[in-house]
Write a protein that holds these residues in place. Structure first.
Motif, short mmCIF file in Angstrom:
data_model
loop_
_atom_site.label_atom_id
_atom_site.label_comp_id
_atom_site.label_asym_id
_atom_site.label_seq_id
_atom_site.Cartn_x
_atom_site.Cartn_y
_atom_site.Cartn_z
N VAL A 1 3.00 30.98 -10.92
CA VAL A 1 2.00 30.92 -11.58
C VAL A 1 -0.08 30.37 -10.43
O VAL A 1 0.09 29.84 -9.30
N CYS A 2 -1.04 30.67 -10.93
CA CYS A 2 -1.81 30.91 -10.09
C CYS A 2 -2.98 29.66 -10.25
O CYS A 2 -2.63 29.08 -11.02
N PRO A 3 -3.46 29.53 -8.90
CA PRO A 3 -4.47 27.98 -8.84
C PRO A 3 -4.98 27.61 -9.80
O PRO A 3 -4.16 26.29 -10.16
N TRP A 4 -5.14 27.92 -10.55
CA TRP A 4 -6.39 27.78 -11.75
C TRP A 4 -5.44 27.49 -13.15
O TRP A 4 -5.98 26.02 -13.58
N ASP A 5 -3.83 28.20 -12.91
CA ASP A 5 -3.56 27.52 -14.57
C ASP A 5 -2.32 26.63 -13.77
O ASP A 5 -2.05 25.38 -14.72
N ARG A 6 -2.07 26.20 -12.65
CA ARG A 6 -1.82 24.67 -11.78
C ARG A 6 -2.30 24.08 -12.29
O ARG A 6 -1.83 22.95 -12.68
N ARG A 7 -3.41 24.03 -12.59
CA ARG A 7 -4.68 22.55 -12.25
C ARG A 7 -4.71 22.65 -13.57
O ARG A 7 -4.61 21.51 -13.75
#
Length: 320
Positions: free
Chosen positions: A285-291
């Motif tokens: 999962v990409c960083p923005w989605d994680r945030r």
């Protein structure tokens, strides 16, 4: 001493002394509704991981998580069935009034997460063929297992006026939800890059860790029947824990989105601003989605702690 009769065991009083229950194991444990439900759990999780393992249809962290979920749930369900069949509840190292429903609640959440994560991050990107068919079938059986575990929780949870373990009550089940959501948050923030650049974000991580530890301690005290070891009454301990967690999570709910999505604090309000979140498929999962996921899960856990506080405070007032 109260004598508890479960759905799958027969509890009697032994001749060795009054008040000492002896649990008799029987094959009838598998023919009762709860026993049949556990057989369904066992079969569905076994079929799920067998289908995936037969074609090697799991890759990356999300695939490993789903595979672990099905194998773990199968193994623990098998242990519970063996204990029930052998009448070994009294020799089990944990409180049998609290353990089965605690596990069933965790298993329902585990299977729910696998039923969502596995198809969305893996199955949909498989090419048509045997592997994809097996993966789709495994997802179906994962959903069946989730429903079966949730049904067990609904059947065995405490009813008004019923004498049972704390974990079968609404606050006990909320503790399970709180710790599970915290574990998912930890999975999403496993990359320190997401929070180490801001002390405020490090505070949020500390909040998630502290609240998780406190809720886990409450669960372990009940599973080990150690609540009488606390220096204060257990209901008061639970109320204080819930209040502290509500206050902590309220700060995290404000700070995490503010520093992650506000450009004033070097955040990224739009997904397109994160160059690592392209359209190319990857097994992470990409960083923005994680945030974003952490922000949503923080709100969910705050609601759970608020409900926990309401129920725990009510229990204190009733006892007073």
């Amino acid at each position: 001493m109260p004598v508890t009769v479960t759905r799958t065991t027969i509890t009697t009083t032994s001749s060795s002394g009054p008040g000492f229950p002896t649990t008799v194991g029987s094959a009838r444990a598998l023919t009762q509704p709860l026993g049949l439900l556990r057989l369904l759990q066992l079969i569905s999780t076994c079929v799920a991981f067998s289908l995936v393992a037969s074609v090697g249809a799991w890759t990356g962290a999300m695939g490993n998580w789903s595979m672990f979920t099905w194998c773990f749930c199968f193994a623990v369900t098998l242990i519970i069935l063996i204990v029930e069949l052998g009448g070994l509840q009294a020799r089990f190292p944990l409180s049998w009034r609290n353990f089965p429903i605690t596990y069933a609640c965790y298993a329902a959440l585990f299977c729910l997460s696998a039923s969502i994560i596995y198809p969305t991050t893996y199955v949909q990107f498989l090419s048509h063929g045997r592997s994809r068919d097996h993966a789709i079938a495994a997802t179906t059986f994962s959903c069946i297992a989730c429903v079966a575990y949730a049904t067990e929780v609904a059947w065995t949870r405490a009813r008004p006026g019923e004498i049972t373990g704390y974990m079968a009550t609404v606050p006990g089940l909320l503790k399970v939800l709180e710790t599970f959501v915290a574990c998912v948050i930890f999975a999403f923030i496993s990359n320190p890059y997401l929070y180490q650049h801001q002390p405020a974000l490090e505070w949020c991580v500390a909040v998630y860790s502290i609240c998780f530890i406190l809720a886990a301690v409450a669960i372990l005290l009940n599973l080990g029947d150690c609540t009488n070891m606390l220096p204060i009454p257990f209901p008061s301990f639970l109320s204080g824990l819930a209040l502290l967690s509500v206050l902590f999570y309220a700060t995290a709910l404000i700070i995490w989105p503010l520093y992650q999505f506000n450009e004033k604090y070097h955040g990224q309000p739009w997904r397109s601003m994160d160059v690592s979140c392209g359209n190319r498929h990857t097994y992470y999962v990409c960083p923005w989605d994680r945030r974003l996921a952490v922000a949503i899960l923080t709100a969910i856990n705050l609601l759970a702690y608020v409900a926990d506080l309401v129920y725990s405070a009510r229990l204190v007032f009733v006892r007073a």
